[in-house]
Design a protein around this motif. Structure first.
Motif, mmCIF file in Angstrom:
data_model
loop_
_atom_site.group_PDB
_atom_site.id
_atom_site.type_symbol
_atom_site.label_atom_id
_atom_site.label_comp_id
_atom_site.label_asym_id
_atom_site.label_seq_id
_atom_site.Cartn_x
_atom_site.Cartn_y
_atom_site.Cartn_z
ATOM 1 N N ARG A 1 0.324 -5.999 0.056
ATOM 2 C CA ARG A 1 0.667 -6.510 -1.133
ATOM 3 C C ARG A 1 0.409 -8.025 -1.112
ATOM 4 O O ARG A 1 0.139 -8.861 -1.938
ATOM 5 N N SER B 1 -3.615 -1.880 -5.262
ATOM 6 C CA SER B 1 -3.718 -1.860 -6.884
ATOM 7 C C SER B 1 -4.758 -0.797 -7.236
ATOM 8 O O SER B 1 -4.639 -0.154 -8.375
ATOM 9 N N ARG C 1 -3.058 2.390 -8.848
ATOM 10 C CA ARG C 1 -2.759 2.530 -10.290
ATOM 11 C C ARG C 1 -3.693 3.310 -10.990
ATOM 12 O O ARG C 1 -3.232 3.848 -12.249
ATOM 13 N N PHE C 2 -4.785 3.852 -10.737
ATOM 14 C CA PHE C 2 -5.755 4.503 -11.175
ATOM 15 C C PHE C 2 -5.428 6.026 -10.972
ATOM 16 O O PHE C 2 -5.611 6.521 -9.707
#
Length: 506
Positions: free
Chosen positions: A257, A267, A270-271
């Protein structure tokens, strides 16, 4: 004249791409064969090298552990320093340690160590080869190339027990590693001659902190899962291993991160489609791959069948991989990949439930029908998985996407095999505890690794038929559990991947 030269140039380019694809397919076949083939050979290897049940478990898991835990790092190295270079270096390492395993093995501990180094070479060759596909192929050719290589991986996985059974019966278990060394040599020379070098121009070096923390976390967790059945889950050593693994996983997330160019781009999670792709990577482990390990051990070690006969039975599980992964690519004209994949897992769940009714003395036709059902189900998503994995990231991050997907798949295979073996051991131990007493755990481990002769030595008062019954009962319960997990997988894959591809932008 100009048209003729253009045709010659196009033909030359096509031929070059075919040889590149062949090189990567060699890697894709050899890698899964390296652990499914060993499952058939465990009894023969144990007879030659001796060793304890936990050392036999490591014969499979040491390769899976190093392979799975170094894949993401290998993918990043490929993006940074060259995909061709990483493929070539990996092929050399993989081939060299395959030769060592065939001809220079002293004992089972040495065998396990060599397997670990073989896994590192396989990770480099695999990551470099898969990352190269996105650079060498475009558009529909790229999708077909991923489908062909994914199918090759499935063939190596599914037909590993069959080929290994024949090699062992004909030449001995060492022939398994002669074959993998040969495939590594072919991949090396084809890649060296025909592949062009490529790298990510924006790459900024390897995320060493992330690579080390992830590798250590996965290693300690797998070690703890394997050690648990032998030492006991409340043993201080096992507890320490598992706690340390959790701490390192948390540290890995924090490192990634805060990194400007992480090895794992968090990230992406998130999908929904990216999450679905990772679930696709792990799902075949408990719906299919564990059977490639458990069934040969059962047939050779418990049922005492010869290796060639085992190979013939395993054909029912493997034969669908010759047709259906490619056929599923054509089915995308009418159905989305997510729907095809979820249907496939639902079919596999039916096969697992059916297989759960296979007990000692069952009709062989019943067994073949259940294996064929599982093979048909898992073959449908197989040809679509690799293309889906890279369709959700930019082309320049293909190495990372390949690394993440392959890590999820192979690390998932290693962890699932370790966890399922531990559960199987616990189920078997519980079934025999009344007559075996404090030796129940040791007897269960011997049975799970296919060593029924040593199990009888530990409990001389128990009849062989009773041990068969205990094993069968634990096996059936395990199949019903895997069936339930596969049903849930089919549901979640449908939810996450039922829509068309939506590429993630940076």
């Amino acid at each position: 004249m100009i048209r003729s030269l253009g045709k010659k140039k196009q033909s030359s380019t096509t031929s070059r791409k075919i040889f590149i694809l062949l090189a990567i397919c060699c890697v894709a076949v050899a890698t899964p064969f390296s652990f499914t083939g060993i499952a058939v050979g465990l009894p023969a290897i144990s007879n030659t090298l001796g060793g304890s049940p936990i050392q036999l478990n490591w014969a499979i898991n040491s390769f899976l552990l190093t392979f799975g835990s170094t894949l993401m790092a290998a993918g990043t190295l490929a993006d940074n320093y060259g995909r061709k270079r990483v493929l070539l270096i990996g092929s050399i390492i993989y081939g060299m340690f395959s030769v060592c395993l065939a001809f220079f093995t002293i004992n089972l501990v040495w065998f396990d160590l060599l397997r670990a180094f073989q896994g590192i070479g396989a990770a480099a060759a695999f990551a470099g080869g898969f990352a190269s596909l996105s650079q060498e192929f475009e558009g529909q050719q790229r999708l077909r190339a991923f489908s062909i290589v994914g199918t090759s991986f499935g063939i190596g996985l599914a037909f590993g027990p069959i080929v290994a059974g024949w090699l062992i019966a004909t030449f001995g278990w060492q022939a398994i590693f002669v074959l993998t060394a040969t495939l590594a040599v072919i991949a090396f020379f084809l890649a060296m001659v025909f592949m062009t070098e490529s790298r990510d121009p924006e790459a900024s070096g390897l995320d060493w902190k992330g690579a080390i923390s992830f590798t250590l976390a996965l290693s300690l967790f797998t070690f703890g899962i394997i050690q648990g059945p032998e030492s006991g889950w409340n043993h201080p050593f096992v507890v320490t291993l598992l706690i340390a693994a959790v701490v390192l996983f948390v540290a890995f997330v924090m490192i990634e991160r805060s990194s400007e160019r992480p090895m794992l781009d968090l990230s992406l999670f998130r999908f929904p489609r990216f999450l679905g792709a990772q679930l696709l990577a792990v799902a075949p482990s408990f719906a299919f791959v564990v059977l490639l390990v458990l069934l040969p051990i059962r047939f050779v070690g418990i049922e005492e069948m010869d290796e060639i006969a085992v190979g013939k039975i395993m054909m029912a599980l493997s034969a669908p991989f010759l047709i259906l992964p490619i056929a599923s690519g054509y089915m995308t004209r009418w159905f989305t990949p997510g729907i095809i994949c979820s249907i496939g897992f639902a079919i596999s769940a039916i096969g697992l439930y059916w297989l759960g009714h296979f007990t000692d003395g069952s009709e062989i036709d019943t067994l073949i029908g259940s294996l064929l059902t599982i093979g048909v189900g898992i073959s449908l998503p197989w040809g679509l998985m690799d293309g889906l994995a890279v369709s959700v990231v930019p082309k320049e991050r293909a190495g990372m996407a390949t690394g993440i997907f392959s890590t999820s798949r192979v690390a998932g295979e290693g962890l699932v095999i370790a966890v399922v073996t531990a559960i199987f051991s616990a189920l078997t131990s519980g079934n025999i505890e009344k007559v075996a007493g404090k030796n129940a755990s040791l007897v269960a481990q011997r049975l799970v690794t296919g060593d029924i002769k040593e199990a009888l030595v530990l409990v001389p008062s128990v009849e062989k038929a009773d041990l068969h019954q205990v094993y069968s009962k634990g096996f059936s319960t395990l199949m019903f559990l895997l069936c339930g997990i596969t049903v849930l997988t089919a549901l979640f894959v449908f939810i996450f991947l039922r829509k068309e591809v939506d590429t993630v932008e940076e």
